[in-house]
Design an enzyme around this catalytic site. Structure first.
Site, mmCIF file in Angstrom:
data_model
loop_
_atom_site.group_PDB
_atom_site.id
_atom_site.type_symbol
_atom_site.label_atom_id
_atom_site.label_comp_id
_atom_site.label_asym_id
_atom_site.label_seq_id
_atom_site.Cartn_x
_atom_site.Cartn_y
_atom_site.Cartn_z
ATOM 1 C CE LYS A 154 100.307 73.964 47.545
ATOM 2 N NZ LYS A 154 99.707 73.317 48.650
ATOM 3 C CE LYS B 2 104.009 71.521 47.184
ATOM 4 N NZ LYS B 2 103.149 71.275 48.375
HETATM 5 ZN ZN LIG Z 1 96.069 72.361 51.080
#
Ligand SMILES: [Zn+2]
Length: 323
Positions: free
Chosen positions: A194, A247
């Site tokens: 992420k 992501k």
């Molecule tokens: Zn968070």
């Protein structure tokens, strides 16, 4: 070599193109993020996220019915609590907003319900965990709380637990907590790679979760790094992740491709709020064809190697596929 080889031969008719189609989207692989806010009596719109309402904690049948009617069968649930505090205590409250929403959706539908697990919607400072005295996020204290949150979400009926906080060791802590509580069959979908992305802006408008001080560079990944993403994914797999995620999706398709080639695990990619909002804004101006750009953006993510895609376009895309 030309003229013997003519690649156009297979593009002649729609039937021919369909026959040699290499990548197909299907509603079963699309996951719709849904937001519930404990403060609401009726749905709220967010200007930067057109057609993505934040729901009140009721009308589950109607909400789930609409989603299931489109052909989408999975949702990723986020909650905005009434009360935020430094410890993010509403994140693991048995009657917290996500726990209620998960229960409501499970009771009134056949949807597969994935619970997002983080603390940034629940802490008054907006960080993804509890803080040390010096203001940094306390990694080890936070992952202990993550375990507690996971168990409360599994108790509420969540089919999959999906930690998004990017703490080191979070998957191991959550796996251990789930197993201890008898949820050894509950899978974990890890937000493994992420990135600290500017594309999350509109999400924070919905969740009111921007950090009040500092940013998330201390725990989310730098957009410049590729090898590090592979290490993050490998670590999560080692710790017990069942599904791994990259992501955002669109600006990180190289990571999606490399993860797909490297790890024999189900791979998810998250087309984030900013990716969605940019298409929406350009379409609203008449500059692009929304349906076609939506489809092309999702095809690109699937072609890069994602098995499943979290996208705010899930319902719209599923309906288009069914037409
Ligand atoms: Zn968070």
């Amino acid at each position: 070599m030309y003229p013997e080889t003519r690649l156009r031969r297979l593009r002649k008719t729609k039937g021919m193109r369909d026959l040699v189609c290499e990548t197909r989207l299907s509603p079963e692989n699309l996951v719709l993020p849904v937001f519930f806010d404990e403060n609401l009596d009726r749905p709220r719109a967010t200007e930067s996220m057109p057609d993505v309402p934040t729901w009140a904690l009721k009308d589950y049948e109607e909400i789930a019915g609409g989603i299931e009617g489109s052909g989408v069968s999975s949702v990723l649930v986020f909650g905005i609590p009434k009360r935020k505090d430094a410890a993010g205590s509403q994140a693991y409250a048995e009657n917290g907003v996500v726990q209620k929403a998960v229960r409501g959706l499970k009771d009134s539908s056949d949807l597969l319900v994935i619970a997002d697990l983080c603390m940034c919607e629940y802490t008054d400072h907006g960080h993804c965990g509890i803080l040390c005295r010096d203001g940094r996020v306390d990694n080890d204290g936070t992952v202990e709380l993550y375990g507690r949150i996971a168990v409360s979400q599994a108790r509420a009926g969540a089919d999959i637990i999906s930690p998004s906080g990017m703490m080191d060791g979070q998957i191991a802590a959550i796996r251990a907590a789930l197993d201890d509580a008898g949820f050894e069959d509950t899978p974990i979908m890890a937000y493994s790679a992420k990135y600290q992305s500017a594309y999350y802006g509109p999400f924070r408008d919905i969740a009111n979760s921007a950090p009040d001080k500092g940013d998330r560079a201390g725990y989310q990944m730098a957009p410049s790094n590729r090898r590090e993403a592979l290490r993050e994914i490998a670590a999560d797999i080692e710790e017990g992740a069942d599904i791994v995620m990259v992501k955002p999706a669109g600006p990180y398709l190289d990571i999606v491709r490399e993860a797909a080639d490297t790890f024999p695990y189900p791979l998810c990619a998250y087309q984030v709020s900013g990716e969605y909002a940019m298409i929406k804004a350009a379409a609203a101006n008449g500059w692009i064809d929304e349906n076609r750009v939506m489809e092309e953006s999702l095809l690109g993510i699937k072609r890069a190697g994602a098995d499943m895609i979290v996208t705010y376009y899930a319902e719209k895309m599923a309906r288009r596929l069914r037409e």
